[in-house]
Design a protein around this motif. Structure first.
Motif, PDB file in Angstrom:
ATOM      1  N   LEU A 151       0.854  -1.189   0.000  1.00 49.10           N
ATOM      2  CA  LEU A 151       0.000   0.000   0.000  1.00 49.10           C
ATOM      3  C   LEU A 151       0.886   1.233   0.000  1.00 49.10           C
ATOM      4  O   LEU A 151       1.738   1.390   0.878  1.00 49.10           O
ATOM      5  N   PHE A 152       0.687   2.110  -0.986  1.00 49.17           N
ATOM      6  CA  PHE A 152       1.390   3.389  -0.988  1.00 49.17           C
ATOM      7  C   PHE A 152       0.502   4.391  -0.273  1.00 49.17           C
ATOM      8  O   PHE A 152      -0.629   4.642  -0.686  1.00 49.17           O
ATOM      9  N   ALA A 153       1.010   4.963   0.820  1.00 47.92           N
ATOM     10  CA  ALA A 153       0.196   5.832   1.662  1.00 47.92           C
ATOM     11  C   ALA A 153       0.615   7.299   1.616  1.00 47.92           C
ATOM     12  O   ALA A 153       0.054   8.124   2.339  1.00 47.92           O
ATOM     13  N   GLY A 154       1.598   7.659   0.791  1.00 51.61           N
ATOM     14  CA  GLY A 154       1.994   9.053   0.660  1.00 51.61           C
ATOM     15  C   GLY A 154       2.733   9.565   1.883  1.00 51.61           C
ATOM     16  O   GLY A 154       3.429   8.820   2.580  1.00 51.61           O
ATOM     17  N   PHE A 155       2.566  10.867   2.178  1.00 49.05           N
ATOM     18  CA  PHE A 155       3.240  11.490   3.314  1.00 49.05           C
ATOM     19  C   PHE A 155       2.400  11.359   4.584  1.00 49.05           C
ATOM     20  O   PHE A 155       1.194  11.624   4.561  1.00 49.05           O
ATOM     21  N   PRO A 156       3.007  10.989   5.715  1.00 46.84           N
ATOM     22  CA  PRO A 156       2.292  11.039   6.994  1.00 46.84           C
ATOM     23  C   PRO A 156       2.017  12.484   7.379  1.00 46.84           C
ATOM     24  O   PRO A 156       2.718  13.401   6.928  1.00 46.84           O
ATOM     25  N   PRO A 157       1.020  12.733   8.231  1.00 55.68           N
ATOM     26  CA  PRO A 157       0.804  14.092   8.729  1.00 55.68           C
ATOM     27  C   PRO A 157       2.054  14.612   9.440  1.00 55.68           C
ATOM     28  O   PRO A 157       2.786  13.830  10.068  1.00 55.68           O
ATOM     29  N   PRO A 158       2.298  15.911   9.388  1.00 57.62           N
ATOM     30  CA  PRO A 158       3.529  16.451   9.984  1.00 57.62           C
ATOM     31  C   PRO A 158       3.524  16.506  11.506  1.00 57.62           C
ATOM     32  O   PRO A 158       4.594  16.498  12.128  1.00 57.62           O
ATOM     33  N   LYS A 159       2.345  16.598  12.137  1.00 60.14           N
ATOM     34  CA  LYS A 159       2.266  16.701  13.596  1.00 60.14           C
ATOM     35  C   LYS A 159       2.108  15.321  14.220  1.00 60.14           C
ATOM     36  O   LYS A 159       1.405  14.467  13.697  1.00 60.14           O
ATOM     37  N   SER A 160       2.743  15.119  15.363  1.00 57.48           N
ATOM     38  CA  SER A 160       2.802  13.796  15.978  1.00 57.48           C
ATOM     39  C   SER A 160       1.425  13.220  16.295  1.00 57.48           C
ATOM     40  O   SER A 160       1.163  12.042  16.024  1.00 57.48           O
ATOM     41  N   ALA A 161       0.529  14.003  16.896  1.00 62.25           N
ATOM     42  CA  ALA A 161      -0.782  13.472  17.288  1.00 62.25           C
ATOM     43  C   ALA A 161      -1.564  12.993  16.069  1.00 62.25           C
ATOM     44  O   ALA A 161      -2.135  11.894  16.077  1.00 62.25           O
ATOM     45  N   ALA A 162      -1.577  13.817  15.025  1.00 61.47           N
ATOM     46  CA  ALA A 162      -2.284  13.431  13.798  1.00 61.47           C
ATOM     47  C   ALA A 162      -1.596  12.252  13.134  1.00 61.47           C
ATOM     48  O   ALA A 162      -2.250  11.363  12.583  1.00 61.47           O
ATOM     49  N   ARG A 163      -0.277  12.233  13.192  1.00 55.94           N
ATOM     50  CA  ARG A 163       0.485  11.139  12.582  1.00 55.94           C
ATOM     51  C   ARG A 163       0.174   9.813  13.285  1.00 55.94           C
ATOM     52  O   ARG A 163       0.007   8.776  12.644  1.00 55.94           O
TER      53      ARG A 163
END
Length: 300
Positions: A151-163
Motif C-alpha cells: 500500500l502506498f500511503a503518501g506522506f504522513p501528517p507532519p504533527k505527531s498526534a495526527a500522525r
C-alpha cells in the motif's frame, strides 16, 4: 561542471514512430535521480509535444536541455492548477499533444495531475501514460520486504498526534507499506511508527535512489528511529518501506470458548458459528463441533 548535451540519436529512436503520438494528454515519467533513467519513447514524445506541463521549469528545463530537446514549458502545480487546467483542456480540445511531467518520477504518484486526468476523461479526450521511473516500486524492490502486496500511503501528517492517529488506521493493513517522508521529520516520524506499529516491525529507509550515494538502511522501526535521532536528518529524498504486520497468534481454546459463548448468547447456533469462525480465522467445522459441545454441556 554542466551536464553535456546528449542529442537523441535517430538510430535509437527509429523504432519510435512519431505518428503514434496522436493528440491527447501523455503522462510522462521522468528520472527520480539518475538522468539516464528515461525511456526512448518518453524522449521522443517530449520532442514531439506541442506543450509540456511541468511542476517547475527550472527542473524540467535542464532535463530537456540535456537531451537537446526544445519544448514549450508551462508550469502546472498545486498552486496554479485551477487556473491552468482549463487552458490545458482548451489546448487538448484544439488537437494538441500535451505532455504532463512531475519534477521527478511518475506524474500523479503524490504529484499534481489527478484532476487534469479526470477532466480530460470527462471531456472525452485521449489520455495515456508513458511508464518509467518511480521511487515507490524502486524502494520497495530494494527494501528486502514482501512485495507481493503493498500500500502506498503518501506522506504522513507532519504533527505527531495526527500522525499517530493516521498510523493507527494503517497498523493492521496486511501489506507492506510504502511512505514518503521529509528528511527533517524522519527521526520523529520513525519514533511514532515504532510506538504505533511496533519497534521490532521490519522497515527500510531508502534515500538518494538511483544516485551516486544511494543508500538503503534496514532494521526494526525502533532501531531506525534511534539511528536517525543520533545521527540527524539524512541528505536527499527519503522513501520509507515498512513490512507487513506479524501474523496474529492462533486463538487459544479459551479464546474460542469465550467467543462462542458470547455469540451463542445472542445468535442462533449456526449464525454464531459462522461469526466466530470468521472473527478468529478458523475453519467452520471444528468451531461448529466445539459449539455443539458447549451447548450440550450447558443443557446438562
Amino acid at each position: 561542471m554542466t551536464n553535456p548535451i546528449l542529442p537523441l540519436p535517430e538510430a535509437l529512436l527509429s523504432g519510435v514512430d512519431a505518428a503514434q503520438f496522436t493528440p491527447g494528454l501523455y503522462l510522462v515519467a521522468t528520472p527520480i535521480g539518475n538522468a539516464a533513467d528515461i525511456t526512448l519513447r518518453a524522449l521522443a514524445l517530449l520532442r514531439r509535444a506541442d506543450l509540456v506541463a511541468c511542476e517547475d521549469s527550472r527542473v524540467t528545463g535542464p532535463l530537456l536541455q540535456r537531451y537537446g530537446i526544445k519544448a514549450h514549458l508551462l508550469p502546472y502545480h498545486e498552486h496554479n492548477a485551477a487556473k491552468v487546467r482549463p487552458q490545458l483542456i482548451e489546448k487538448l480540445q484544439g488537437g494538441a499533444v500535451v505532455a504532463l511531467v512531475s519534477d521527478a518520477g511518475t506524474p500523479l504518484i503524490n504529484d499534481p495531475g489527478y484532476k487534469l486526468v479526470k477532466d480530460c476523461i470527462a471531456a472525452g479526450l485521449h489520455v495515456t501514460a508513458l511508464p518509467g521511473a518511480s521511487a515507490v516500486p524502486t524502494a520497495l524492490c530494494l527494501s528486502g520486504l514482501p512485495s507481493d502486496r503493498f500500500l502506498f500511503a503518501g506522506f504522513p501528517p507532519p504533527k505527531s498526534a495526527a500522525r499517530r492517529s493516521w498510523l493507527a488506521e494503517l497498523k493492521s493493513v496486511p501489506a507492506t507499506l510504502v511512505l514518503l517522508e521529509s528528511a527533517q521529520r524522519l527521526a520523529d516520524s520513525l519514533a511514532d511508527m515504532a510506538a504505533m506499529l511496533g519497534a521490532q516491525r521490519e522497515a527500510a529507509v531508502a534515500r538518494e535512489l538511483t544516485k551516486k550515494f544511494e543508500e538503503v538502511r534496514r532494521g526494526g522501526l525502533g532501531e531506525l528511529a534511534a539511528h536517525y535521532a543520533e545521527h540527524g536528518p539524512p541528505k536527499g529524498e527519503v522513501t520509507l518501506v515498512i513490512g507487513p504486520p506479524p501474523a496474529a497468534a492462533a486463538p487459544s481454546d479459551a479464546d474460542l470458548d469465550a467467543a462462542l459463548a458470547e455469540a451463542m448468547a445472542r445468535l442462533p447456533l449456526r449464525q454464531a458459528v459462522d461469526e466466530v469462525a470468521t472473527l478468529l480465522g478458523l475453519s467452520r467445522k471444528p468451531v461448529y463441533a466445539r459449539a455443539l459441545e458447549l451447548r450440550d454441556d450447558g443443557e446438562d
